[in-house]
Design an enzyme around this catalytic site. Structure first.
Site, mmCIF file in Angstrom:
data_model
loop_
_atom_site.group_PDB
_atom_site.id
_atom_site.type_symbol
_atom_site.label_atom_id
_atom_site.label_comp_id
_atom_site.label_asym_id
_atom_site.label_seq_id
_atom_site.Cartn_x
_atom_site.Cartn_y
_atom_site.Cartn_z
ATOM 1 N N THR A 27 -32.974 66.171 14.000
ATOM 2 C CA THR A 27 -33.579 64.790 13.610
ATOM 3 C C THR A 27 -34.013 64.255 15.076
ATOM 4 O OG1 THR A 27 -31.660 63.599 13.710
ATOM 5 C CG2 THR A 27 -32.426 64.281 11.481
ATOM 6 N N ALA A 56 -28.291 64.739 15.880
ATOM 7 C CA ALA A 56 -28.590 63.300 15.744
ATOM 8 C C ALA A 56 -28.713 62.598 17.402
ATOM 9 C CB ALA A 56 -27.409 62.379 15.196
ATOM 10 N N ILE A 83 -24.720 65.992 19.170
ATOM 11 C CA ILE A 83 -25.409 64.958 19.748
ATOM 12 C C ILE A 83 -26.625 65.454 20.624
ATOM 13 C CG2 ILE A 83 -25.131 63.145 21.616
ATOM 14 C CD1 ILE A 83 -23.459 63.109 18.961
ATOM 15 N N LYS A 84 -27.691 64.900 20.362
ATOM 16 C CA LYS A 84 -28.954 65.425 20.822
ATOM 17 C C LYS A 84 -29.297 64.281 22.086
ATOM 18 C CE LYS A 84 -33.731 66.816 18.980
ATOM 19 N NZ LYS A 84 -34.445 66.868 17.747
ATOM 20 N N ILE A 85 -29.492 64.913 23.180
ATOM 21 C CA ILE A 85 -29.570 64.214 24.537
ATOM 22 C C ILE A 85 -30.839 64.688 25.209
ATOM 23 C CG2 ILE A 85 -28.508 63.910 26.934
ATOM 24 C CD1 ILE A 85 -25.812 63.682 25.334
#
Length: 215
Positions: A27, A56, A83-85
């Site tokens: 997402t 996310a 965790i999308k960074i």
């Protein structure tokens, strides 16, 4: 090759999941905004449905803020939340800290093999090269994926490549031929993968033959 679905639409996730085509979900803030729902509500629904990696994305732009957001997000499912960074200097700092704590990071907005290399060195579990956006500006996005694969193989990185910004079945085909670990695919492209004109012709012929034989 693993298939992730690139959406925050729970109905699309359910439909693809029922076909056995969802190994994970990605997402981003734009996809969540399209749903018109609160991010936390969307995330809760996805976590309940899918037993696999769920990316996310943080919205902070500084390392400290990214780390704080990440620690909140992983509470929704410590095992499955990734965790999308974004690929920035601050993002690399945050990734290094989180990776040391055992938090999986998907470093996103990758547009060059060198960015992917930096992400892998920082400890990212995944890198997401955006092939469609590279195609949009006249580059061959999938060529970059091939280069990333070579670099990771050369140096034994465990970081997995998520081919992102997928626009067509051709992207998925090339990813499979190259040996990319994962494609994250919009629902409309997933449905395109199921279709071929000769399949439709074959079904029509079988049905016509069956109908004629039963008269």
């Amino acid at each position: 090759m693993k298939f992730f679905i690139d959406t925050a639409d729970i109905d699309q996730i359910k439909a693809a999941h029922e076909m056995g085509l969802v190994d994970g979900v990605t997402t981003n803030p734009s996809l969540v905004a399209k749903t018109g729902r609160k991010f936390t509500d969307v995330l809760k629904d996805i976590v309940q449905l899918i037993d696999g990696p769920i990316s996310a994305e943080v919205v902070a732009t500084d390392a400290e803020g990214m780390i704080a957001e990440a620690r909140e997000l992983i509470q929704y499912h410590p095992t499955n939340i990734v965790i999308k960074i974004p690929m920035t200097g601050e993002g690399l700092k945050a990734t290094r800290v989180l990776a040391k704590d055992g938090v999986r990071v998907n470093m996103t907005l990758i547009f060059s093999p060198l960015q992917a290399l930096l992400a892998a060195k920082a400890g990212a579990a995944y890198v997401s090269p955006f092939v469609g956006r590279l195609d949009d500006v006249g580059h061959d996005g999938m060529e970059g994926v091939d280069e990333i694969l070579t670099i990771f193989e050369n140096y034994g990185f465990d970081t997995e490549i998520i081919v992102a910004s997928v626009r067509s079945p051709q992207h998925v085909l090339r990813a499979g031929l190259q040996g990319a670990h994962i494609c994250t695919i919009p629902y409309n492209v997933i449905m395109q993968l199921t279709k071929h004109p000769l399949t439709d012709v074959g079904i029509e012929r079988f049905l016509a033959d069956w109908k004629a034989s039963q008269q």
